[in-house]
Design a protein around this motif. Structure first.
Motif, short mmCIF file in Angstrom:
data_model
loop_
_atom_site.label_atom_id
_atom_site.label_comp_id
_atom_site.label_asym_id
_atom_site.label_seq_id
_atom_site.Cartn_x
_atom_site.Cartn_y
_atom_site.Cartn_z
N ASP A 141 111.78 118.82 3.92
CA ASP A 141 111.90 117.62 3.11
C ASP A 141 110.92 116.57 3.62
N HIS A 142 110.27 115.88 2.69
CA HIS A 142 109.28 114.87 3.05
C HIS A 142 109.69 113.54 2.43
N GLN A 143 109.34 112.47 3.09
CA GLN A 143 109.59 111.14 2.56
C GLN A 143 108.26 110.49 2.22
N HIS A 144 108.04 110.21 0.96
CA HIS A 144 106.80 109.60 0.51
C HIS A 144 107.14 108.47 -0.45
N SER A 145 106.39 107.39 -0.38
CA SER A 145 106.60 106.27 -1.28
C SER A 145 105.35 106.10 -2.13
N VAL A 146 105.47 106.44 -3.41
CA VAL A 146 104.35 106.35 -4.34
C VAL A 146 104.82 105.58 -5.56
N LYS A 175 103.41 110.48 -11.00
CA LYS A 175 102.49 110.26 -9.89
C LYS A 175 103.20 110.58 -8.59
N GLY A 176 102.55 111.35 -7.74
CA GLY A 176 103.20 111.71 -6.49
C GLY A 176 102.21 112.28 -5.49
N LYS A 177 102.72 112.53 -4.30
CA LYS A 177 101.91 113.13 -3.24
C LYS A 177 102.10 114.63 -3.26
N VAL A 178 101.01 115.35 -3.18
CA VAL A 178 101.06 116.82 -3.18
C VAL A 178 101.54 117.29 -1.82
N THR A 179 102.69 117.99 -1.81
CA THR A 179 103.26 118.47 -0.55
C THR A 179 103.08 119.97 -0.36
N LYS A 180 102.78 120.67 -1.45
CA LYS A 180 102.60 122.12 -1.35
C LYS A 180 101.86 122.61 -2.58
N VAL A 181 100.96 123.57 -2.40
CA VAL A 181 100.22 124.16 -3.52
C VAL A 181 100.17 125.67 -3.32
N LEU A 182 100.53 126.41 -4.35
CA LEU A 182 100.37 127.86 -4.35
C LEU A 182 99.50 128.21 -5.55
N SER A 183 98.36 128.82 -5.29
CA SER A 183 97.37 129.00 -6.34
C SER A 183 97.43 130.36 -7.01
#
Length: 250
Positions: A141-146, A175-183
């Motif tokens: 779990d990540h905490q981001h403020s966007v 709008k958000g912060k990218v926390t994981k990408v699977l291509s």
């Protein structure tokens, strides 16, 4: 061409392009390897020998197991094993085994009082199972403020979960912060966005967006696409909300 020949050709095409395995896969383990938090099993079924990948479980060669069905992927490269599988099934978990091992809530237990087989999977991996099996494999779990955009079609991650039913099939912006990408899984990129809203314990803090675009982990992006409510890809892979066919916008 006779009708029977046409039917046979169609059957072969459907079989070769099938994305979902049978309801369950049962057989003897011919070979097993564990790497990157996953167990890879070469399973001898009644019809074929097939590789299956699932969350890390304590099994060994010679055991008989029954695994849940899952996505079938061709030419899958496992970086942790440094090999390419011509064809592999990504199972969503164990149904049963001949040593009494069974799963409950992502934790494996044994009925054998003399053996402790309890195992909880908590590691991340480069493999795509985590993206396609939300709720089965834990993610950090990540905490981001966007801050969200001011446009009428802009929503926070939490709002998309809360208003998902009424926004179904509508174009939305988030709008958000990218926390994981699977291509390039199923010919699309699977992007996890977080903006600091939502409840991690309820899973409403992390939004999956599919796109042909490929942002990097750590990027803050705005994406617009079609929201789908309770989208079911079959074989146990479903999402309360997911934004599909998205593109990066300013």
């Amino acid at each position: 061409m006779q009708f029977k020949q046409v039917l046979l050709c169609l059957s072969l095409v459907l079989f070769s392009t099938r994305l979902i395995a049978a309801e369950t896969l049962k057989g003897e383990i011919l070979k097993t390897q564990t790497a990157g938090g996953y167990t890879y099993i070469l399973l001898k079924t009644d019809s074929e020998d097939i590789w299956v990948a699932t969350m890390e479980i304590p099994v060994k060669k010679g055991q008989t197991v029954e695994l849940k069905s899952g996505m079938v992927m061709k030419n899958f490269e496992s970086k942790s094993l440094n090999r390419v599988f011509d064809r592999i099934v990504f199972s969503s978990g164990l149904v049963s085994s001949d040593n009494g091992l069974h799963s409950h809530g992502g934790v494996y237990h044994s009925h054998d009082a003399n053996t402790d087989h309890t195992h909880s999977h908590q590691s991340d991996s480069e493999d795509p199972i985590a993206a396609l099996s939300k709720g089965t494999w834990k993610q950090k779990d990540h905490q981001h403020s966007v801050e969200k955009h001011s446009e009428a079609d802009s929503y926070t991650v939490e709002e998309l979960y809360r208003k998902g039913k009424e926004l179904n099939l509508r174009t939305v912006r988030v709008k958000g912060k990218v926390t994981k990408v699977l291509s390039q899984i199923m010919n699309k990129n699977w992007i996890h966005l977080q903006d600091g809203t939502g409840n991690p314990s309820q899973g409403t803090h992390d939004l999956v967006v599919t796109s042909q675009e490929l942002p990097k982990v750590g990027d803050v992006v705005s994406m617009a696409g079609t929201l789908y409510y309770e989208k079911d890809f079959g074989s146990g892979y479903s999402y309360k909300v997911i934004v599909e066919e998205a593109s990066i916008v300013k």
